[in-house]
Design a protein around this motif. Structure first.
Motif, PDB file in Angstrom:
ATOM      1  N   ARG A   8      16.940  -1.191  31.924  1.00  0.00           N
ATOM      2  CA  ARG A   8      16.337  -1.479  33.222  1.00  0.00           C
ATOM      3  C   ARG A   8      14.983  -0.782  33.377  1.00  0.00           C
ATOM      4  N   MET A  65      21.007   3.868  40.568  1.00  0.00           N
ATOM      5  CA  MET A  65      22.041   4.083  41.571  1.00  0.00           C
ATOM      6  C   MET A  65      21.532   5.016  42.671  1.00  0.00           C
ATOM      7  N   PRO A  98      20.582  -0.250  44.748  1.00  0.00           N
ATOM      8  CA  PRO A  98      20.179  -0.300  43.332  1.00  0.00           C
ATOM      9  C   PRO A  98      19.416  -1.571  42.988  1.00  0.00           C
ATOM     10  N   ALA A  99      19.439  -2.538  43.893  1.00  0.00           N
ATOM     11  CA  ALA A  99      18.733  -3.780  43.600  1.00  0.00           C
ATOM     12  C   ALA A  99      17.232  -3.643  43.853  1.00  0.00           C
TER      13      ALA A  99
ATOM     14  N   ILE B 139      20.924  -5.200  38.052  1.00  0.00           N
ATOM     15  CA  ILE B 139      20.766  -3.749  38.110  1.00  0.00           C
ATOM     16  C   ILE B 139      20.353  -3.193  36.752  1.00  0.00           C
ATOM     17  N   CYS B 140      21.120  -3.544  35.701  1.00  0.00           N
ATOM     18  CA  CYS B 140      20.801  -2.967  34.394  1.00  0.00           C
ATOM     19  C   CYS B 140      20.095  -3.965  33.488  1.00  0.00           C
ATOM     20  N   TYR B 141      19.922  -5.207  33.956  1.00  0.00           N
ATOM     21  CA  TYR B 141      19.237  -6.270  33.228  1.00  0.00           C
ATOM     22  C   TYR B 141      19.968  -6.673  31.949  1.00  0.00           C
ATOM     23  N   CYS B 159      27.923  -1.453  36.228  1.00  0.00           N
ATOM     24  CA  CYS B 159      27.021  -1.014  37.296  1.00  0.00           C
ATOM     25  C   CYS B 159      27.785  -0.801  38.599  1.00  0.00           C
ATOM     26  N   THR B 162      29.718   2.471  38.408  1.00  0.00           N
ATOM     27  CA  THR B 162      28.832   3.639  38.555  1.00  0.00           C
ATOM     28  C   THR B 162      28.426   3.811  40.013  1.00  0.00           C
ATOM     29  N   HIS B 163      28.075   2.709  40.640  1.00  0.00           N
ATOM     30  CA  HIS B 163      27.669   2.708  42.040  1.00  0.00           C
ATOM     31  C   HIS B 163      28.773   3.322  42.906  1.00  0.00           C
ATOM     32  N   ILE B 166      29.268   7.096  42.240  1.00  0.00           N
ATOM     33  CA  ILE B 166      28.232   7.943  42.833  1.00  0.00           C
ATOM     34  C   ILE B 166      28.499   8.145  44.322  1.00  0.00           C
ATOM     35  N   LEU B 179      25.778  -3.709  46.191  1.00  0.00           N
ATOM     36  CA  LEU B 179      24.588  -3.073  45.627  1.00  0.00           C
ATOM     37  C   LEU B 179      23.290  -3.705  46.125  1.00  0.00           C
ATOM     38  N   GLN B 180      23.439  -4.817  46.837  1.00  0.00           N
ATOM     39  CA  GLN B 180      22.229  -5.520  47.252  1.00  0.00           C
ATOM     40  C   GLN B 180      22.166  -5.780  48.752  1.00  0.00           C
TER      41      GLN B 180
END
Lengths: 151, 496
Positions: A8, A65, A98-99, B139-141, B159, B162-163, B166, B179-180
């Motif tokens: 990323r 994150m 995270p987006a 997120i991580c592509y 992802c 992990t989110h 955290i 996440l969005q």
């Protein structure tokens, strides 16, 4: 660039270098791919116009994150930026998702320069001055831009 | 309240919720407010006009363990859940969002359920943009299998985990979002995403913690390292004694129970004591105010001829009069010699300081007395043990003496806080309060004397004194705690 860097971050960096945000120059440090040197041009028709503001951006271990860490290095007279250059921006705190990306964050910073928000201040004295006499505050901001923000 | 009805069934086995007589007699642990300690059989006969319903300190609460609290919260939510036909878990989120106003939630939900679900982020916003499913994780592509949320946002499982991890690690379990967007991830989903059993355990703990911290009828016991959860019937500044660690605290402010002082006042008092006491003590003992400009002056040596550095006024340290009248009396003041009270008073700053010190010294004094009474208690205990060994009566015969010491402690405890309260009082109400305070103090001293001389005093004498003291304490609390404040209003309005 250092090995083990998440895909990323690599992609974001590539994209920032190949298609930079207009008015913003962001490039990673030679020795640390998570540390970016940023220069933001003061937006037009604002007291920060013609200024070049140096910033530093750091992508913490948990990125994306957790939000990137961002700070102004150049002195700036702005109600949402304090003496140490820390920025009061919700997307850098609780509104981070995270987006969001380095690009979106830099765009919001540019937006903050265009639209200072003295109702949600970080530098209290600046915000108070801004509210009491906006014309005078803008004049001060312009003066600071002239004095400090010339790279 | 309807939500409370269900709790009785689920928790009554697990906790002692009643202030009945049984629990206080159990052991030797000192606990000035242990339920049942004072509400013994005597009360019903001797307290006369103070019935349990008007007793300013009667307060129903339960001490729950972690799992009991979880059950209790769930059974609270169950009623609403059944009524609204929403899953228990979602009801808990919604109740939290509505600050546990059950009536309001039910009303609004029945009017427009979608609105509530959207508002609380349990379903995606209806005006949300349509999401195009990407072929990689945004997120991580990485190009991998994606988990699709209800809001149609999709991410790779790694992802998402992990989110979630955290958020849990930072103590947030209640508000873990997509996440969005702001769609909430419910427990079922969260648990399905994490493999680590310890983390799931942590998540459940934080979830309960988050719920309790915002719930008006639940709180954590403020005792150090005590994991007990207290549930009350209504939120009020009343005494709670944790049944696990015996900490006595006020339900509202979680400080030491502080009747008759109200919470805010007591907080101010504590702050004042912390800020001022030492400095003020010193200032009072070692300085005088300049009679002209009122600045505090410390006399570090030399004669009585003072020259204020602030206003340049020359005055005499002893009588605080102008130096002009003193001529050559550098080390003695004739005015002061004839009237030593001269030079006192007439200084508002010092008066207010003296007022504060008056109350502070008594406050401090009672803290010390309380500590001493603790010693008395252990001495008495030893004495009793000795007597029993000698065959003078049984443990039950001596119980009254321990009860008496407990009562003494309880009364001294209250007396201590009356000084914090009296400091802030003004006018005729203050006179009345100080009258009651003096009465209580006198009876406490009587009781204390009788206990110390228990060998000479007969049982009847002590029991009688206990009843008088108990009555005085309750009268004072009854008139001067929040319930009493209505009386106070009446008194002041009829006077004005």
């Amino acid at each position: 660039m250092a090995g083990g860097l998440p895909k990323r971050i690599l992609r974001e960096t590539e994209k920032l270098l190949s298609e930079p945000v207009p008015g913003i120059d962001a490039r990673p440090d030679e020795n640390n791919a998570r540390y970016f040197h940023v220069i933001v041009n003061g937006p037009k028709d604002t007291p920060f116009e013609s200024g070049k503001f140096k910033m530093e951006l750091f992508l913490p271990e948990d990125y994306p994150m957790t939000p990137p860490k961002l700070r102004f290095i150049t002195k700036i007279y702005h109600p949402n930026i304090d003496q140490l250059g820390r920025i009061c921006l919700d997307t850098l705190k609780d509104k981070w998702t995270p987006a969001l990306t380095i690009r979106t964050v830099l765009l919001t910073v540019q937006g903050l320069l265009s639209a200072p928000n003295p109702d949600d201040p970080l530098a209290n004295d600046v915000a108070a001055a801004w509210k009491a006499n906006e014309t005078k505050a803008i004049a001060t901001a312009r003066q600071w831009t002239r004095i400090y923000a010339q790279v | 309240m309807s939500q409370d009805d269900g709790i009785e069934d689920t928790t009554s086995n697990a906790s002692d919720d009643d202030d009945d007589d049984d629990d206080g007699d159990g052991g030797d642990d000192y606990d000035p407010y242990a339920p049942g300690l004072s509400e013994g059989e005597m009360d019903s006969q001797d307290l006369g006009d103070i019935s349990p319903t008007t007793d300013p300190e009667s307060y129903n609460y339960k001490c729950l363990s972690f799992s009991d609290a979880k059950k209790s919260l769930e059974s609270d939510a169950k009623i609403t859940s059944d009524k609204l036909k929403v899953s228990l878990e979602n009801v808990q989120f919604m109740l939290h969002f509505y600050f546990y106003d059950v009536d309001k939630l039910e009303k609004v939900y029945l009017e427009d359920s979608n609105k509530v679900l959207e508002e609380t982020n349990l379903i995606p916003k209806s005006n949300a943009k349509t999401v195009v499913m990407p072929d990689y994780c945004p997120i991580c592509y990485d190009q991998c299998d994606l988990v699709v949320f209800n809001c149609k946002h999709s991410f790779c499982l790694s992802c998402v985990s992990t989110h979630i991890e955290i958020h849990i690690s930072s103590g947030n379990a209640l508000k873990i979002e997509c996440l969005q967007c702001s769609l909430l991830l419910n427990r079922h989903f969260v648990v399905s995403c994490i493999k680590d059993v310890q983390l799931i355990d942590k998540y459940d703990k934080f979830l309960l913690k988050n719920l309790i911290e915002t719930h008006p009828l639940y709180c954590w016991c403020p005792g150090p390292d005590c994991g007990c959860i207290v549930k009350v019937d209504f939120s009020a500044s009343k005494p709670v004694t944790c049944q696990m660690c015996s900490t006595l605290f006020c339900y509202i402010c979680k400080h030491n129970y502080h009747a008759p002082s109200p919470c805010t006042q007591f907080k101010n008092w504590l702050k004042k004591c912390q800020d001022d006491s030492e400095t003020m003590n010193y200032i009072c003992a070692n300085t005088k105010d300049c009679p002209q400009c009122k600045v505090s002056i410390e006399k570090s040596g030399g004669c009585n001829h003072m020259c204020c550095r602030n206003c340049h006024w020359d005055f005499c340290w002893m009588c605080l009069g102008s130096w002009k009248a003193h001529a050559t009396e550098y080390y003695e003041c004739s005015k002061y010699k004839t009237d030593p009270s001269i030079g006192d008073g007439g200084n508002s700053a010092r008066e207010s300081l003296n007022k504060y010190l008056h109350y502070y010294s008594r406050w401090k004094n009672h803290i010390q007395s309380l500590e001493l009474e603790e010693q008395t208690r252990s001495q008495i205990n030893e004495h009793i043990q000795g007597q029993i060994k000698l065959g003078n009566g049984t443990w039950i015969d001596w119980q009254y003496l321990l009860d008496a010491v407990d009562l003494l402690l309880k009364c001294r405890y209250t007396l201590k806080f009356t000084y914090a309260y009296a400091y802030y009082l003004e006018g005729p109400w203050k006179e009345m309060f100080e009258y009651h305070q003096a009465q209580l103090e006198r009876e406490i001293e009587n009781l204390s004397w009788k206990i110390e001389h228990s060998k000479q005093t007969d049982t009847v004498g002590i029991v009688k004194q206990m009843n008088i003291t108990k009555q005085k304490r309750l009268t004072l609390l009854h008139q001067f705690t929040s319930e009493g404040e209505t009386t106070q209003l009446k008194v002041t309005s009829s006077e004005s």
